[in-house]
Structures are given as structure tokens and as C-alpha cells.
Design an enzyme around this catalytic site. Structure first.
Site, PDB file in Angstrom:
ATOM      1  N   GLN A 134      47.111  41.626  37.787  1.00  0.00           N
ATOM      2  CA  GLN A 134      47.879  41.921  39.001  1.00  0.00           C
ATOM      3  C   GLN A 134      49.050  40.949  39.089  1.00  0.00           C
ATOM      4  OE1 GLN A 134      45.389  41.733  42.533  1.00  0.00           O
ATOM      5  NE2 GLN A 134      47.065  40.907  43.742  1.00  0.00           N
ATOM      6  N   GLY A 135      50.265  41.437  38.925  1.00  0.00           N
ATOM      7  CA  GLY A 135      51.452  40.579  38.926  1.00  0.00           C
ATOM      8  C   GLY A 135      52.147  40.576  40.272  1.00  0.00           C
ATOM      9  N   SER A 137      52.286  37.173  42.674  1.00  0.00           N
ATOM     10  CA  SER A 137      52.853  35.868  43.025  1.00  0.00           C
ATOM     11  C   SER A 137      53.924  35.421  42.033  1.00  0.00           C
ATOM     12  CB  SER A 137      51.751  34.809  43.081  1.00  0.00           C
ATOM     13  OG  SER A 137      50.848  35.074  44.127  1.00  0.00           O
ATOM     14  N   SER A 169      45.830  36.284  37.161  1.00  0.00           N
ATOM     15  CA  SER A 169      44.482  36.121  36.615  1.00  0.00           C
ATOM     16  C   SER A 169      44.279  36.979  35.374  1.00  0.00           C
ATOM     17  CB  SER A 169      43.438  36.500  37.663  1.00  0.00           C
ATOM     18  OG  SER A 169      43.493  35.646  38.782  1.00  0.00           O
ATOM     19  N   GLU A 249      40.884  43.804  48.114  1.00  0.00           N
ATOM     20  CA  GLU A 249      40.502  42.513  47.554  1.00  0.00           C
ATOM     21  C   GLU A 249      39.512  41.794  48.468  1.00  0.00           C
ATOM     22  OE1 GLU A 249      43.432  39.118  47.357  1.00  0.00           O
ATOM     23  OE2 GLU A 249      43.409  39.676  45.244  1.00  0.00           O
ATOM     24  N   GLU A 362      46.365  29.529  56.256  1.00  0.00           N
ATOM     25  CA  GLU A 362      47.376  29.485  57.307  1.00  0.00           C
ATOM     26  C   GLU A 362      48.015  30.861  57.509  1.00  0.00           C
ATOM     27  OE1 GLU A 362      46.666  25.468  55.725  1.00  0.00           O
ATOM     28  OE2 GLU A 362      47.120  27.397  54.804  1.00  0.00           O
TER      29      GLU A 362
END
Length: 378
Positions: A134-135, A137, A169, A249, A362
Site C-alpha cells: 500500500q503506497g 505515506s 510495508s 484497516e 493525535e
């Protein structure tokens, strides 16, 4: 399929909505099928074991339940997938984090890929023939996906992609990537693609983390040509793809993770003399709380409801519970994490990232405040 496999799958097929029956039949099959991991506990060994487990479960039919028939599934509620993953996690057959990636990527393909592409590709993932990544970030765009800068430029019937992803990952093992790119300014200028990782122009560089596992990687895209029919949805649908993917997720994946963490509670009890059972009880209660919350999410998913920002609550609860459990292990096993026990040390260090990966704590609290509690932007 051999006769034993046909019988096992046939028993379940008679009542695919009977979750208790599914679990009972699955347990009988697992009790008589040796899928235990080998001695190689490296990341490469874990990925190989994952492929072995998925292949065996797919061939026997178990991995196909809970998925629609048009992508090679056998139907039934999504809760069957949660039960299967729970059994895999509690028996230690595959590392739960990498096993559960199918729960994020397959639903995305089913929802956004062209039907013929999904029908061809999803079985490859479910059966263990392929691993995907999964691309999302980027070095300057982590939890703030809207700021991503990897570009896709139209060129005839193709798109040309350039940019960099990070914290991807298992990219070094992946055959495909669900990739977010920028095709125009703003949220509506983000588009998603399903990219072959052996395409010319892709470079993968694994990253060593503090827990000593090269799970993450940097991925560079240098003028990578992607066919136009590999776009997921339409131009500008990328933000919607991401917002649909992230709740997945935090649903079935979390159920698997929670099941595994309860096995670590059992291990902690076995390794200690319970000098501080109050702390252990608090860690257990935190896990039980997130399990109850995850159960409610599983029921919404089973009822066909669309998951949304409420799954940020699941994320905060799980991250908090996971860190509390391994903090308790550190306190109740003096020196084990620092000096003696490799598994406790690795998992303790990995738990430090629980409030960061998948959206920082956050950010999740901001989502809860603004989108669920309507507390505004201040």
C-alpha cells in the site's frame, strides 16, 4: 481438492451464515492439518509462511468465505473472515499484521477496480500467490495524506508516475501496489492506481526499524508507465479510496490483532508469578474494552454498513491497549525486554509505534473531536 478438503469445505458451504458452525468445522480442519511455522522466523521466513498458510486455506475453501463470488469467493458474511483470522492468530500460524493486509487491499480492489481486473487479481492475493503493498505515506506526508506529492501525468492511454513513498510495508516482497498519486491540486486531485511492482522505474529500499525487522521500505517511482485501465475508480477518486480503505484497516485487521494480543497476555501470565496482578488486570481490561468495541465494528461490517470516522475510536483504543500490555510485560519481567527475551523485546519495541502507524493518535483524536463530536476546528 482431496476428499478430506472437499468434505471440510462442503460442511461449511451448507451453512455459510452459521458462524459458530464455521468456527467448529474450521477448528476440526486445523487440528488435523499441520500449518505450523518452520524454524525460520526472519521476515522472509514469515512472508513465506504467510504464502503457505494462505495457499492451504484457499485450496481448502476457508480463505474464500466472506468474499463475493465474482472475485473467487464463496460468499457468506464478512464475519467469517474475522473468525478465520482469529484462529490463524491465536494458533500462531502466521504473523497477524502481515496476514491481515488482505483485509485492507482486497476490499479496495473489489470496490474500485474494473470488475475483470478484480476477478483476476483478488484470487492471487487470497491464495498466497502474490503479496501486495500500500503506497500512501511520503517523507513529507504521513498522517496528512492530502499533502502527498507523488505525481501521475497523463500520456496518451497511460499515466507516468514520479515520486517517493515511505513506510511501505513489505514492498520488497510485493507483486502489486495500491498507490495514491496527485493528478491535480487539492483533495479532488488525488487518484489511485494498481501498479505492478516489477514495472521499469521502481526502486525499493528496505528500512531497518528499531525492532530490527525490515518490514518497511522506501519506494521510488521514476517515470513509471502505468496503463490507464489500472486506475482505481476515476481521476480524483483517490481520496475516497483512502477514506474507504483506512476503516477496513481498523475493522477485521484489528480483530485479528486483538486475538493475538490476548495470547501474549496468556504468555505473560505463564512467565510471571503475578506479583502485580492489578497491572495485569488493567492491561487485560484495556484489551477487553477494545475487543468489545471491535466486535461492534464487526457487526456493522456484517450488516453491510459503511465504515467511517468512528473507526478512529477503535484505533485509539487498540494502540493504547497494546502499549499498556507491553509496558506491563516490561515491568513484570525485569530484564527480559532489556537483555533476555528476543520476542518480548521485539514486540515491546514495535508497540512504541502503535500510536503512530495507520494514523497518529493525535490525528485520530482530532477526527473523533471534529467529525464525531462536532467540536469544531479549535
Amino acid at each position: 481438492m482431496d476428499s478430506h478438503t472437499e468434505h471440510a469445505a462442503g460442511e461449511t458451504r451448507a451453512g455459510t451464515t452459521d458462524i459458530d458452525g464455521f468456527r467448529a468445522n474450521l477448528r476440526r480442519w486445523l487440528d488435523t492439518t499441520d500449518l505450523s511455522p518452520g524454524p525460520d522466523n526472519s521476515l522472509s521466513g514469515q512472508v513465506a509462511q504467510l504464502a503457505r498458510v494462505r495457499h492451504a486455506l484457499f485450496e481448502a475453501g476457508w480463505m474464500r468465505y466472506g468474499w463475493p463470488e465474482h472475485v473467487g469467493g464463496l460468499g457468506g458474511p464478512a464475519a467469517l473472515r474475522a473468525v478465520l483470522g482469529e484462529e490463524v492468530a491465536t494458533r500462531g500460524l502466521a504473523e497477524p499484521g502481515i496476514y491481515s493486509m488482505v483485509e485492507v487491499l482486497a476490499p479496495t480492489m473489489i470496490s474500485y477496480a474494473r470488475p475483470e481486473l478484480a476477478a483476476r487479481m483478488v484470487p492471487a492475493l487470497l491464495s498466497g500467490r502474490e503479496q501486495w503493498c500500500q503506497g500512501f505515506s511520503e517523507p513529507g506526508s504521513g498522517s496528512d495524506l492530502a499533502s502527498l506529492s507523488t505525481k501521475a501525468v497523463a500520456g496518451g492511454e497511460n499515466w507516468v508516475i514520479s515520486g517517493q513513498k515511505v513506510w511501505t510495508s513489505l514492498a520488497q516482497y510485493a507483486a502489486r501496489c495500491v498507490l495514491l498519486t496527485r493528478t491535480a491540486p487539492g483533495h479532488d486531485g488525488i487518484s489511485a492506481f494498481f501498479v505492478d511492482m516489477d514495472s521499469p522505474g521502481i526502486t525499493v529500499r528496505p528500512l531497518r526499524t528499531m525492532h530490527g525487522v525490515d518490514e518497511f521500505a522506501e519506494v521510488y517511482f521514476d517515470d513509471v508507465v502505468v496503463p490507464g485501465d489500472r486506475m482505481l475508480g476515476r481521476p480524483g477518486d483517490g481520496w475516497r479510496v483512502a477514506m474507504d480503505l483506512l476503516p477496513h484497516e481498523r475493522s477485521t485487521c484489528f480483530w485479528h490483532r486483538i486475538a493475538y494480543l490476548f495470547t501474549r497476555v496468556d504468555a505473560l501470565i505463564a512467565d510471571t508469578d503475578l506479583r502485580d496482578d492489578a497491572a495485569l488486570g488493567a492491561a487485560y481490561l484495556a484489551l477487553h474494552t477494545v475487543r468489545c468495541r471491535s466486535h461492534a465494528t464487526q457487526r456493522r461490517l456484517a450488516d453491510g454498513q459503511r465504515l467511517g470516522p468512528e473507526t478512529s475510536i477503535d484505533k485509539v483504543l487498540l494502540a493504547t491497549a497494546e502499549q499498556q500490555l507491553f509496558d506491563t510485560a516490561r515491568d513484570m519481567l525485569p530484564g527480559a525486554i532489556e537483555f533476555d527475551d528476543e520476542q518480548w523485546r521485539t514486540e515491546y519495541l514495535y508497540s512504541r509505534a502503535a500510536t503512530i502507524y495507520g494514523g497518529t493518535a493525535e490525528i485520530q483524536r482530532n477526527i473523533i473531536a471534529r467529525r464525531l463530536l462536532d467540536l469544531g476546528r479549535e
